[in-house]
Motif scaffolding. Structure first.
Motif, PDB file in Angstrom:
ATOM      1  N   ASN A  56       0.835  -1.209   0.000  1.00 43.75           N
ATOM      2  CA  ASN A  56       0.000   0.000   0.000  1.00 43.75           C
ATOM      3  C   ASN A  56       0.863   1.249   0.000  1.00 43.75           C
ATOM      4  O   ASN A  56       0.562   2.244  -0.646  1.00 43.75           O
ATOM      5  N   GLU A  57       1.914   1.150   0.758  1.00 43.59           N
ATOM      6  CA  GLU A  57       2.839   2.279   0.869  1.00 43.59           C
ATOM      7  C   GLU A  57       3.438   2.615  -0.502  1.00 43.59           C
ATOM      8  O   GLU A  57       3.499   3.773  -0.916  1.00 43.59           O
ATOM      9  N   SER A  58       3.832   1.562  -1.212  1.00 46.48           N
ATOM     10  CA  SER A  58       4.438   1.772  -2.530  1.00 46.48           C
ATOM     11  C   SER A  58       3.448   2.389  -3.499  1.00 46.48           C
ATOM     12  O   SER A  58       3.832   3.156  -4.392  1.00 46.48           O
ATOM     13  N   VAL A  59       2.173   2.054  -3.346  1.00 45.43           N
ATOM     14  CA  VAL A  59       1.169   2.640  -4.233  1.00 45.43           C
ATOM     15  C   VAL A  59       1.173   4.161  -4.110  1.00 45.43           C
ATOM     16  O   VAL A  59       0.989   4.897  -5.070  1.00 45.43           O
ATOM     17  N   ILE A  60       1.435   4.619  -2.903  1.00 46.81           N
ATOM     18  CA  ILE A  60       1.489   6.080  -2.690  1.00 46.81           C
ATOM     19  C   ILE A  60       2.779   6.657  -3.278  1.00 46.81           C
ATOM     20  O   ILE A  60       2.789   7.714  -3.902  1.00 46.81           O
ATOM     21  N   THR A  61       3.876   5.960  -3.074  1.00 41.32           N
ATOM     22  CA  THR A  61       5.172   6.433  -3.566  1.00 41.32           C
ATOM     23  C   THR A  61       5.205   6.517  -5.096  1.00 41.32           C
ATOM     24  O   THR A  61       5.753   7.463  -5.669  1.00 41.32           O
ATOM     25  N   ASN A  87      11.804  -3.264  -5.451  1.00 43.22           N
ATOM     26  CA  ASN A  87      11.704  -2.255  -4.393  1.00 43.22           C
ATOM     27  C   ASN A  87      11.762  -0.838  -4.993  1.00 43.22           C
ATOM     28  O   ASN A  87      12.422  -0.619  -6.007  1.00 43.22           O
ATOM     29  N   VAL A  88      11.046   0.092  -4.364  1.00 46.25           N
ATOM     30  CA  VAL A  88      11.166   1.507  -4.748  1.00 46.25           C
ATOM     31  C   VAL A  88      11.342   2.344  -3.502  1.00 46.25           C
ATOM     32  O   VAL A  88      10.835   1.987  -2.431  1.00 46.25           O
ATOM     33  N   SER A  89      12.097   3.458  -3.627  1.00 42.75           N
ATOM     34  CA  SER A  89      12.224   4.375  -2.483  1.00 42.75           C
ATOM     35  C   SER A  89      12.477   5.785  -3.006  1.00 42.75           C
ATOM     36  O   SER A  89      12.845   5.972  -4.178  1.00 42.75           O
ATOM     37  N   ILE A  90      12.279   6.745  -2.137  1.00 45.30           N
ATOM     38  CA  ILE A  90      12.398   8.147  -2.545  1.00 45.30           C
ATOM     39  C   ILE A  90      13.835   8.621  -2.347  1.00 45.30           C
ATOM     40  O   ILE A  90      14.335   8.585  -1.219  1.00 45.30           O
ATOM     41  N   PRO A  91      14.507   9.039  -3.401  1.00 43.87           N
ATOM     42  CA  PRO A  91      15.898   9.492  -3.267  1.00 43.87           C
ATOM     43  C   PRO A  91      15.962  10.949  -2.829  1.00 43.87           C
ATOM     44  O   PRO A  91      14.969  11.677  -2.924  1.00 43.87           O
ATOM     45  N   SER A  92      17.129  11.376  -2.359  1.00 45.94           N
ATOM     46  CA  SER A  92      17.323  12.797  -2.016  1.00 45.94           C
ATOM     47  C   SER A  92      17.606  13.575  -3.312  1.00 45.94           C
ATOM     48  O   SER A  92      17.987  12.988  -4.324  1.00 45.94           O
ATOM     49  N   ARG A  93      17.448  14.883  -3.235  1.00 43.39           N
ATOM     50  CA  ARG A  93      17.760  15.772  -4.364  1.00 43.39           C
ATOM     51  C   ARG A  93      19.175  15.496  -4.889  1.00 43.39           C
ATOM     52  O   ARG A  93      19.430  15.402  -6.082  1.00 43.39           O
ATOM     53  N   GLN A  94      20.099  15.366  -3.914  1.00 50.90           N
ATOM     54  CA  GLN A  94      21.506  15.143  -4.267  1.00 50.90           C
ATOM     55  C   GLN A  94      21.702  13.829  -5.015  1.00 50.90           C
ATOM     56  O   GLN A  94      22.430  13.752  -5.998  1.00 50.90           O
ATOM     57  N   GLU A  95      21.022  12.803  -4.525  1.00 49.01           N
ATOM     58  CA  GLU A  95      21.120  11.494  -5.184  1.00 49.01           C
ATOM     59  C   GLU A  95      20.572  11.589  -6.624  1.00 49.01           C
ATOM     60  O   GLU A  95      21.125  11.004  -7.548  1.00 49.01           O
ATOM     61  N   ILE A  96      19.486  12.308  -6.763  1.00 47.28           N
ATOM     62  CA  ILE A  96      18.913  12.468  -8.112  1.00 47.28           C
ATOM     63  C   ILE A  96      19.934  13.130  -9.036  1.00 47.28           C
ATOM     64  O   ILE A  96      20.196  12.671 -10.139  1.00 47.28           O
ATOM     65  N   ASP A  97      20.548  14.211  -8.527  1.00 43.58           N
ATOM     66  CA  ASP A  97      21.510  14.932  -9.371  1.00 43.58           C
ATOM     67  C   ASP A  97      22.685  14.060  -9.776  1.00 43.58           C
ATOM     68  O   ASP A  97      23.148  14.105 -10.918  1.00 43.58           O
TER      69      ASP A  97
END
Lengths: 321, 321, 321, 321, 321, 321
Positions: A56-61, A87-97
């Motif tokens: 359920n959590e991933s559905v939101i992410t 698996n999925v998770s939210i990266p930081s701005r820095q990680e994205i860059d």
């Protein structure tokens, strides 16, 4: 790893990195279980993916257009590659860059350092009015600054990456400072100011995706183009700040004429010395970047056909480079 | 004093300065006495003159096209101004140059200093072959050097004065050095070399008078233009020095393409990065000089119609200059 | 037989003729035996071939890019055509030429006869200096003559075959002789001389394969084009022979201007009567050949779209041809 | 003698020659006597003249626009030259032509010989239909033939004299015959036919004065131009003669396209081989004549600025001519 | 139903409607029976069909290129769709037109009503000569009128349907009447006349199929284009009717110049007021139709790339339409 | 009476009318008396004038650039005409207008009636937002309305008179209403709105003298041109009124693109149907006025060379006008 390379791997290959969710839908399988049906993208390719054990959590992410860290396994479905998400998770701005840099989607120089260099240039401006107007646009207008710092400089060809607009702007401004050092007659504050604002309309002209990459033109970008949009932005800023009438005219004229002639999009040719210089330095920055990109595609001592520049580009042998 | 100003003075005004003898003939007056009948010129005006008490020595000194120190008195003959020569003498090279400067016919910078700057640039070249070829042309070929140092850069418009070619060449070369400092990919020796040689063909293209001022084009200048002539000169120099085939090709291509496109006189467009940069910097140097010359003719806050640039030029109000 | 036609035959078809070895390698089969693995080409197609019973002698004969007489049998390997070589031998120059003619790769007229016609034209030149310079280039420079006689006149479109350059040169020269017969004012020696030398730079501009067929442009061909290269060749010849300055200028100007205007590759327009005539006759020869080639593709009374000429070509009904 | 030269003579100089009466009025002097008040012209100048002792017979002879033999004496009236007529008489056609030749107003070749050459060419045409149509136009249509033989080929620049159109037509036709002799593919009858008719519309386009010299364009010449007018004339002739539909199409297309491209006045580019060749040979004839006229104005070894050709024309030194 | 849609249906689907027989042959089956082998077309698709039980009568009815009512059943042969014909009959003109309308192949307005509007306009012409000439062309020349009423206005893009030429002609004529109502200086009869005749040459320029749809250009259409053909038609009509010379000139000039400038196909630019107005109104009618067609392909608030107009077309949101 | 005609009269002629004082200075004569030294102008000529018996009151009335009723007598001073002023008085607005009409310096239609027609058009707009914005500009902005009503439409050529901008605007708007009546797809409110605002930037672009006649361009007119200035004015009005974003975009795009293509001053080509129509109707109004002005200069049945239109204009014979 670029998705374009991943899919060349055999079944079972593992993927872990930051990508965009280009499509996402929650579906119900024949066995009644809920799963996520999505597409994963890195601007070079879109790959279909299934998230069988979706929580359920991933559905939101997992929202369409979000940029996320994804772990997945390569599979095949009807002979086409497909990813099974683990698996999925939210990266930081820095990680994205960092990810964007590795995918070759960011300016070669650091965006924050480039922006600092820009504010340092503004700090050196002696003319009060020009300093005020530059501060208003490049420091005070937080919303604009956030966009401007990461905006691409073009839809394709030169500077078409995240931060490309900032990098191009600084190249022109730096050349301008070099150049006017040798000509007492050039007003260095005006030349710097118009070098900095000449392309700000691109923030409204170029449409970007969730990564910040150019995907085409906005509606007003097509109907009015960046030259007019930049003039409107400068006009509005000038009205807010209260700049002298003649300076307003000079700034707007330099933007209006910076493509040099009517056929290239400037209805007025440069009539002011600084406008003329801006036109050449802008062109030089754009053409140098394009040339280098095209030269990269040729072997030393060989030619590469450039469809953008409409000619063959020669790359000298290694001993001369 | 310019002759154009002198002739506005009342009869009896005195002239002393360095001018060109544009025509000279020894004639015999009705009373049997020998006198010199000549024209005196300073590139802005030709004024008829009589040398009544001409000595034998003076007859030798006064050759057509010589540049001499002349003392004379203003007279009128049939309502037109005429000079009565009192004395002539041979000036030193330095005196001539000072006179030219006062008449506004020389480059604004000192020719010897400019030339020293040029040789210093060559001294800094790391590539042996390029250094050799530049030395051969700009140091070794004394005959060429003497001409090149004082040659005009054009017949009219920009850099059309004594030393104008040298000044323009150095402007382009200096901008080139600034510019490539910020782009690791640019070969700085090649860019400098082509900046220095790009216009050397003008020495054979532009015809000059005894002062060294441009008076039109030579026969080969009209039939072949400076681009081809410069390539021929570089080709000959390369054959003497024995430069690598590819470097010869690069140098000649950069000269051939430096006007940027066929309609502007370059049958090949720049296909090498340094050729592309040279094209823009050459243009920038020429246009900056032209703009400044045209701006000078406008009042602050006003326009001047430039027939060369085919537009009105605006000169900003004094507070911005 | 053209390879393109051969491969349409059933397995077992026999091939005997002259072709180029476009690739060659000696390999060892699983059974330990040595065999030749090669590609056979006739400019229209490359076909893979095996030479199982290769002798030591044949290994020497079969070099990459050589043009040889080949006897072989058509086979298929993995559904693609493959040749099994039975025998190879070295053909005479004459045999090669006959083969090329049959393959449609040579000028329609005999090369040696064309060359004789050219030397006869030179023999008729009255001006000593021009005769000397033409002799130097077209008779004395053996290396050049060998290339020039068989060189193609273009990479594609008109005269793009072996001997095409010689044929085009003679067409222009012959028209020139006809034309000047009716105009006393035209200098017939100058017009003939420039007709003969106008395209000699193509020998350095166009890259050819082992057959002598055009495969693209050389490096200097792309960077400098045949107009400049021809001028350089004439300049060098003039320096060797010691021709008068004005004749050198005239010859070089006529080459420089023969494309007629800047957009078509001539930075100077023709300023000499003979240059103007050359421009039109050169164009006429090229366009006539192109037109005939395009007309061939249309049915009588019908049209053919020519992408080279950018229009439809109409072929009149048979009663008018 | 040209009137332009006559008026430089002192009072009392005698004039006897063939001129045009450009204005004529019978007036009554203060003493009641009748006299003729007229202007005499030779296309280079109009000079006022008085015929004091005019007879009744002379009043009939002296019509405006008539070309007559005039004897007169140079006088001055209010400081301007004026002629006093002594006698007038009607010259023969031959006398008129001789006068025109001396005044430089006629084609350099004899008109009747040119016309004979033209009819001889027509006699050699093998295609019956084409021969019929050419006979109809150039032999049968007497009214047209009379005009065509003496018509100028242009209003100014090349062939702008009496007989100029005929001369230009024959130059093109003769080149066409030479050219097609070397190309079996060219239909020689069609090429000759279109060479002969390509400019016949000029007879309706160009307005001439009483001498036959061009003075501008006719109304239909301005509104429809000679290309359309020529097509209309050929169409009408074809209808009379009853030529095959395809030949009509070919003839009209060749006229329509002979200026080569839309910007030069041909809405269709040549789509037929003979049309393409006609375009180049027409251009060549016109340009050769223009070049020779411009070259005449330069000194040997010098340049002449041609405003028609928009370039400088170089005339080689005498040793090369 | 369009054939393009029909073939998407499952086997057994029924077809009944009016189509063209694009090919027809009577063949004999293996069992000795005669059958019809044909293709059925509706300008969007050609579908093969078999008529097994063909009667003798039907053999007469079924001619190539005829437009007939066809009843058939969809079948498949070697995986491609094929029709089995059940019945054919000859439809009335009215039935054909209704079918064409449904297939989107006819002008949106009724052809007879359009033609009536045209004759009503002619009836209102006050100038006798113009009325006569318009009557001659648009009423008297029955053969022309039949073609003109149903002819397409172009091969593709705007007005490329049956009756398109008539519709375009009336749009221009109606705009012309509106426009001249507000300018006393415009001659309303001349403007109307040239609006009506400006494109009549298209009847000879555009090739149509049995439906009357454009399939390309005729031979004379390619070689001479509609502008010249229309002038020839007007010239012939004028000769029959006997119109004043100046009116003939005006009519022909207006046709000749109506594309506005040489590059667009008019060798003369409009020199008469009515010609200038015609040029703009013609353009406006064509561009409006093209724009609407392109706009239709865009979503409200979105863009559509028009390759004909060479730009993106924006369709405003629904609230503004 | 025009001053240009007055000065042809003999000394003593009387002048009474409304003129502009183009220069004015109070001077003291040798006899100690005060007098007015001035120039009187009517846009065609400036004539010097003396006001010997100037009263104190008149000194106040006579300001430079004022438009006044003047009574004077023609005199001569040093062979040049000079006026001796007898009386000056301040005319009413109406008197001024009548004078301007007589001097041919005003629009042919009544300005107030034109303005009423414009407001009536606005009253008929159904779209609330467009009506609001048009009301804001053309009714609410009193300062703008006063200028707009009397502003010239151009500096020279068409509509270059007082009220010319209003007249041109209404011509375009009226044609637009006619045109869209026949095309259901055209949004009539948008087309009318853009027809009305398309040239409002000319109020800021064109400089006028005291009469309101155009004398050149303003500083911002030269540097930014009327297209940009009009967009800025519409943008500001939209911001005040609060119009929907898409309408703003449409209005600005239609102004930006109304010159049709880049070379003619529009960096974007029309992408909206109404923009395309506006472009043609604007052009048509301008060209019709220019054509009529040029036709006026030709005799019936003759030509007039128009340097503005770059062609000859033909004026049909009187029977067709």
């Amino acid at each position: 790893m670029k998705l374009g390379e991943l899919v060349k791997n055999p079944k079972g290959a593992r993927l872990a990195g930051i990508y965009r969710i280009s499509r996402f839908e929650v579906k119900t399988a024949k066995n009644g279980k809920t799963y996520g049906d999505c597409f994963i993208s890195d601007h070079s390719l879109d790959v279909p993916a299934k998230y069988w054990d979706i929580s359920n959590e991933s559905v939101i992410t997992l929202q369409e257009n979000f940029v996320l860290r994804i772990e997945a396994t390569l599979d095949h479905f009807k002979e086409a590659p497909q990813l099974i998400i683990d698996n999925v998770s939210i990266p930081s701005r820095q990680e994205i860059d960092e990810a964007l840099k590795q995918l070759g989607m960011m300016a070669s120089q650091d965006i924050e350092q480039l922006y600092e260099a820009l504010t340092a240039m503004i700090a050196g401006v002696e003319c009060k009015s020009l300093k005020q107007i530059l501060d208003y646009i490049f420091v005070g207008d937080k919303l604009f600054v956030e966009k401007f710092k990461r905006h691409p400089g073009a839809v394709k060809n030169h500077h078409a990456c995240i931060g490309g607009l900032l990098q191009h702007t600084l190249e022109v401004a730096a050349s301008a400072q070099d150049y006017c050092a040798r000509y007492a007659r050039v007003n260095k504050d005006i030349l710097l100011a118009v070098a900095l604002v000449h392309d700000i309309g691109k923030v409204r002209e170029i449409e970007v995706d969730a990564f910040g990459m150019p995907v085409g033109f906005t509606k007003e970008g097509k109907l009015l183009r960046h030259i007019y949009l930049g003039m409107e932005m400068v006009e509005q800023a000038c009205r807010q700040v209260g700049v002298e009438e003649e300076l307003r005219l000079i700034l707007k004229h330099c933007i209006y004429s910076h493509h040099g002639q009517a056929e290239w999009g400037s209805p007025v040719e440069p009539m002011i010395l600084e406008a003329e210089i801006l036109h050449y330095l802008d062109n030089l920055s754009a053409k140098t970047e394009q040339f280098i990109r095209e030269e990269d595609k040729a072997l030393p001592g060989g030619f590469n056909r450039s469809y953008t520049l409409r000619r063959d580009i020669y790359r000298p042998s290694e001993e001369w480079t």
